[in-house]
Design an enzyme around this catalytic site. Structure first.
Site, PDB file in Angstrom:
ATOM      1  N   ASP A 110       0.813  -1.216   0.000  1.00  0.00           N
ATOM      2  CA  ASP A 110       0.000   0.000   0.000  1.00  0.00           C
ATOM      3  C   ASP A 110       0.847   1.266   0.000  1.00  0.00           C
ATOM      4  O   ASP A 110       2.019   1.265   0.368  1.00  0.00           O
ATOM      5  CB  ASP A 110      -0.962   0.015   1.193  1.00  0.00           C
ATOM      6  CG  ASP A 110      -0.259  -0.178   2.534  1.00  0.00           C
ATOM      7  OD1 ASP A 110       0.779  -0.868   2.584  1.00  0.00           O
ATOM      8  OD2 ASP A 110      -0.734   0.373   3.539  1.00  0.00           O
ATOM      9  N   GLU A 158      -0.532  -2.077   5.191  1.00  0.00           N
ATOM     10  CA  GLU A 158       0.369  -1.978   6.344  1.00  0.00           C
ATOM     11  C   GLU A 158       0.216  -0.628   7.052  1.00  0.00           C
ATOM     12  O   GLU A 158       0.419  -0.530   8.264  1.00  0.00           O
ATOM     13  CB  GLU A 158       1.821  -2.156   5.891  1.00  0.00           C
ATOM     14  CG  GLU A 158       2.834  -2.259   7.028  1.00  0.00           C
ATOM     15  CD  GLU A 158       3.273  -0.922   7.606  1.00  0.00           C
ATOM     16  OE1 GLU A 158       3.570  -0.859   8.814  1.00  0.00           O
ATOM     17  OE2 GLU A 158       3.304   0.064   6.841  1.00  0.00           O
TER      18      GLU A 158
END
Length: 396
Positions: free
Chosen positions: A81, A139
């Site tokens: 991400d 994350e």
């Protein structure tokens, strides 16, 4: 399978890894929104062959390379991400998504693990046990994608795990290891102080939440300096203080504070919670105000298993020499790899990717953050050589 053939395979994916990283950098996606990223990863893995693919969650991918003989099950993890930051780099491959960029190296992590999967997939017949390539979403946003993947069963039967994080604070060519706690417990809190509003000229008729909030902020710092063991690490930071409407002559009726608590030891974490509420309660009660206190546990501390970490250290010194290895102290940052290290003996390695000569000096989460792409070849090599060391008894 010999050293030359492995070296040739590693060299063959070097340009691919850079190209994949740049594609991901151009097309970043926020936490829990990594749909195109996950599809890109899935389709590449599918093209490698010999991999059993699945989608543990909506925006994550798992690839299983099942060897020809029984052996250990080893998990390799990369996060995918990006962050809500407007990129200020002028690369040809700069983010094409307004207000979103890869400012923490996750594009590089994903590319490195794809490179490792491409190198290892044709070696299926040489591998004992299983390799699980975990491409993790989210994350950067609590509760984190690692926790969701664990809940989806990706760690069932896994014997050990390895994660690598590119670090702009470490110079390229260096690798950082920590035994035990690597990152901190990263918690958040919100405090609301309810007072009584009034006119600035008659403060005696009000209960001023701004003045009370200022006392709370000052007193909370005493927990670190006077309540916690000075040999233990603890940080309490107030990062937001909001009150009032902008009027100069109005005492507001409410103040809102929020912030972050970082710790390592469980008992220190619990001490902070208890002491914070006692301080908030005592100060607000003394001044005739009321309060609410919402404390939320964030990511736990990433813990490096001693045996797994030692085996990674042995690999590094065998392949690169002792001079590249740095034994680092724990850092106060948070990392949701902790969800994996809570379940499976793990090692989380920090890989140097900074380079002053190239101007690669900006910290993580900075709008001009980037990594030296030459570091990624070492990341791929670590993943590949570690698998060969554990799953074949040789590093190639």
């Amino acid at each position: 399978m010999n050293q030359d053939s492995i070296s040739a395979l590693l060299e063959s994916v070097r340009d691919d890894v850079i190209r994949w990283r740049r594609h991901l950098h151009q097309h970043p996606e926020l936490s829990f929104q990594e749909e195109k990223t996950a599809q890109f990863v899935y389709e590449l893995l599918q093209s490698f062959g010999n991999l059993e693919l699945s989608r543990p969650t909506k925006t994550s991918v798992m690839a299983r390379l099942i060897g020809s003989r029984p052996g250990k099950v080893i998990g390799l993890r990369a996060d995918m991400d990006a962050l809500a930051i407007t990129e200020e780099n002028d690369f040809e491959f700069a983010s094409q998504v307004p207000g979103v960029m890869h400012a923490c190296g996750h594009d590089g992590h994903t590319a490195m693990l794809l490179g490792a999967a491409k190198v290892l997939s044709p070696l299926q017949g040489h591998i004992k046990g299983e390799v699980r390539f975990l491409f993790q979403h989210a994350e950067e946003m609590h509760p984190g994608g690692a926790k969701e993947m664990v809940q989806a069963g990706v760690t069932e039967g896994v014997d050990l795990m390895l994660g690598i994080h590119l670090m702009s604070q470490l110079p390229i060519g260096k690798m950082g290891l920590t035994y035990g706690a690597v990152t901190a417990n990263s918690d958040r809190f919100d405090i609301t102080i309810q007072g009584k509003g009034g006119h600035a000229s008659t403060p005696q008729s009000s209960v001023d939440p701004v003045a009370i909030g200022a006392q709370v902020i000052s007193s909370l710092q005493h927990i670190v300096s006077r309540n916690a063991d000075p040999l233990e690490k603890l940080v309490i930071s107030i990062t937001n203080f909001h009150s009032g409407t902008g009027a100069y002559n109005v005492i507001p009726d409410r103040a809102q504070l929020s912030g972050s608590v970082r710790s390592f030891a469980v008992e220190v974490r619990e001490l902070a919670i208890t002491q914070m509420e006692q301080i908030i309660k005592g100060i607000t009660l003394a001044h005739g105000a009321t309060y609410s206190f919402d404390y939320r546990h964030g990511y736990g501390s990433v813990i490096n298993d001693e045996d797994v970490t030692r085996s990674v250290e042995e690999l590094i010194t065998e392949e690169w020499g002792e001079e590249v290895l740095l034994h680092l102290p724990p850092m106060m940052g948070g990392e949701d790899f902790s969800a994996f290290s809570d379940e499976v003996p793990s090692c989380f390695l920090l890989l140097g990717a900074g380079n002053e000569e190239k101007g690669i000096v900006h910290p993580h989460h900075h709008p001009r953050f980037t990594v030296d792409e030459d570091a990624m070849k070492d990341g791929v090599k670590i993943f590949v050589k570690y698998i060969l060391k554990i799953a074949t008894g040789t590093s190639g």
